[in-house]
Design an enzyme around this catalytic site. Structure first.
Site, short mmCIF file in Angstrom:
data_model
loop_
_atom_site.label_atom_id
_atom_site.label_comp_id
_atom_site.label_asym_id
_atom_site.label_seq_id
_atom_site.Cartn_x
_atom_site.Cartn_y
_atom_site.Cartn_z
CB SER A 139 -1.11 -0.25 0.99
OG SER A 139 -1.44 1.35 1.39
CE1 TYR A 154 -3.07 -2.45 4.82
CE2 TYR A 154 -2.36 -0.09 4.12
CZ TYR A 154 -3.31 -1.24 3.86
OH TYR A 154 -3.46 -1.35 2.83
#
Length: 233
Positions: A139, A154
Site C-alpha cells: 500500500s 497498517y
C-alpha cells in the site's frame, strides 16, 4: 499457470481469482478457515470447477500454512506465482496515544509475518515453476516518502512488507524469479470503502499482466502500482 492467492474469498483477492480463472490459470484460492465467507468464491468454483481449489490457509497460523502446503504438494509439483493478498486494517482512527498494541501485533502477524510464512513453505514449489513471480500486495500507506502520521498498525506493517520484498528480490533474483511489492490503488472493497474511485477488477487485470510480463515495471522498480508505475518507497 499454477497460482496461489491468499485472501482469495473477497475484495481484491476474489477479483484476482476471477481474472486468473478467465485466463485459464489453475488457482489455489487461500481462505482463512472453512468458516470464512466464500459465497463469491463458490460461485467462481461452480463456473470454473476444474480450475479452482479452495484451500484453507490461515496466514497467521504456521501450522495451517504447513498443512496447506502438505495438501497442495500431493496435488501438484510446482507453482508459477504467489500473490500474498491477505491483509487486515485495524485501528484506523487511533492516534498514537490511543494505540492498541494488540492490534499492532495482529497487523504485523497478518500483513508481514503471513507472507513470510507462506513463502517459507511454498517457495520450494515456486522454484520448480516457470517464469515465476511473487507479488506482495502492499500500500502507498507503507511509503516512507508518503508517511502521513496515521494508520500506524497498517502503515508500519506494509512498510515492513516492502522491506521483506526487497530482501526476497535479492535472494531470488539469481533464480530469475520476479518479486514486487505492489500498491493496487484505492479500490472499492471492504477495506477500501465505497468511496474509492478504483475497481478491483481493473487492478486484478494489471496485477496479472505484471505476473505474465505483459507489463514490465519502469526502471525495474521494486514498489509499483498495478500498472507497473514506480511508487515512492
Amino acid at each position: 499457470m499454477n497460482i496461489l492467492i491468499t485472501g482469495a474469498n473477497r475484495g481484491l483477492g476474489l477479483a484476482i481469482t476471477a481474472e486468473a480463472c478467465a485466463r485459464g490459470y489453475q488457482v489455489l484460492a487461500g481462505v482463512r478457515s472453512p468458516g470464512s465467507s466464500v459465497e463469491g468464491l463458490q460461485t467462481l468454483s461452480n463456473k470454473f470447477p476444474e480450475q479452482i481449489t479452495v484451500l484453507p490457509l490461515d496466514v497467521t497460523d504456521e501450522n495451517s500454512v504447513r498443512y496447506a502446503y502438505d495438501q497442495v504438494s500431493i496435488q501438484m509439483s510446482s507453482l508459477d506465482a504467489v500473490i500474498n493478498n491477505a491483509a487486515i486494517l485495524l485501528g484506523r482512527e487511533q492516534k498514537l496515544e490511543q494505540l492498541d498494541f494488540d492490534q499492532v501485533e495482529q497487523s504485523f502477524q497478518t500483513n508481514l509475518f503471513g507472507p513470510m510464512i507462506v513463502l517459507k513453505y511454498f517457495l520450494a514449489m515456486l522454484q520448480k515453476g516457470e517464469r515465476q513471480a511473487v507479488v506482495n500486495i502492499s500500500s502507498e500507506a507503507g511509503s516512507f516518502a508518503g508517511a502521513y502520521g496515521g494508520d500506524y498498525s497498517y502503515a508500519l506493517s506494509k512498510a515492513a512488507l516492502n522491506m521483506f520484498s526487497a530482501q526476497l528480490r535479492r535472494e531470488l533474483a539469481p533464480h530469475g524469479i520476479l518479486v514486487h511489492a505492489l500498491h493496487p490503488g484505492w479500490i472499492r472493497t471492504d477495506m477500501g470503502g465505497g468511496e474509492a474511485p478504483g475497481e478491483a477488477a481493473a487492478s486484478a487485470e494489471g496485477i496479472l499482466d505484471i505476473i505474465e510480463r505483459r507489463t514490465e515495471a519502469e526502471n525495474q522498480a521494486l514498489f509499483i502500482d498495478h500498472n507497473g508505475k514506480p511508487m515512492s518507497i
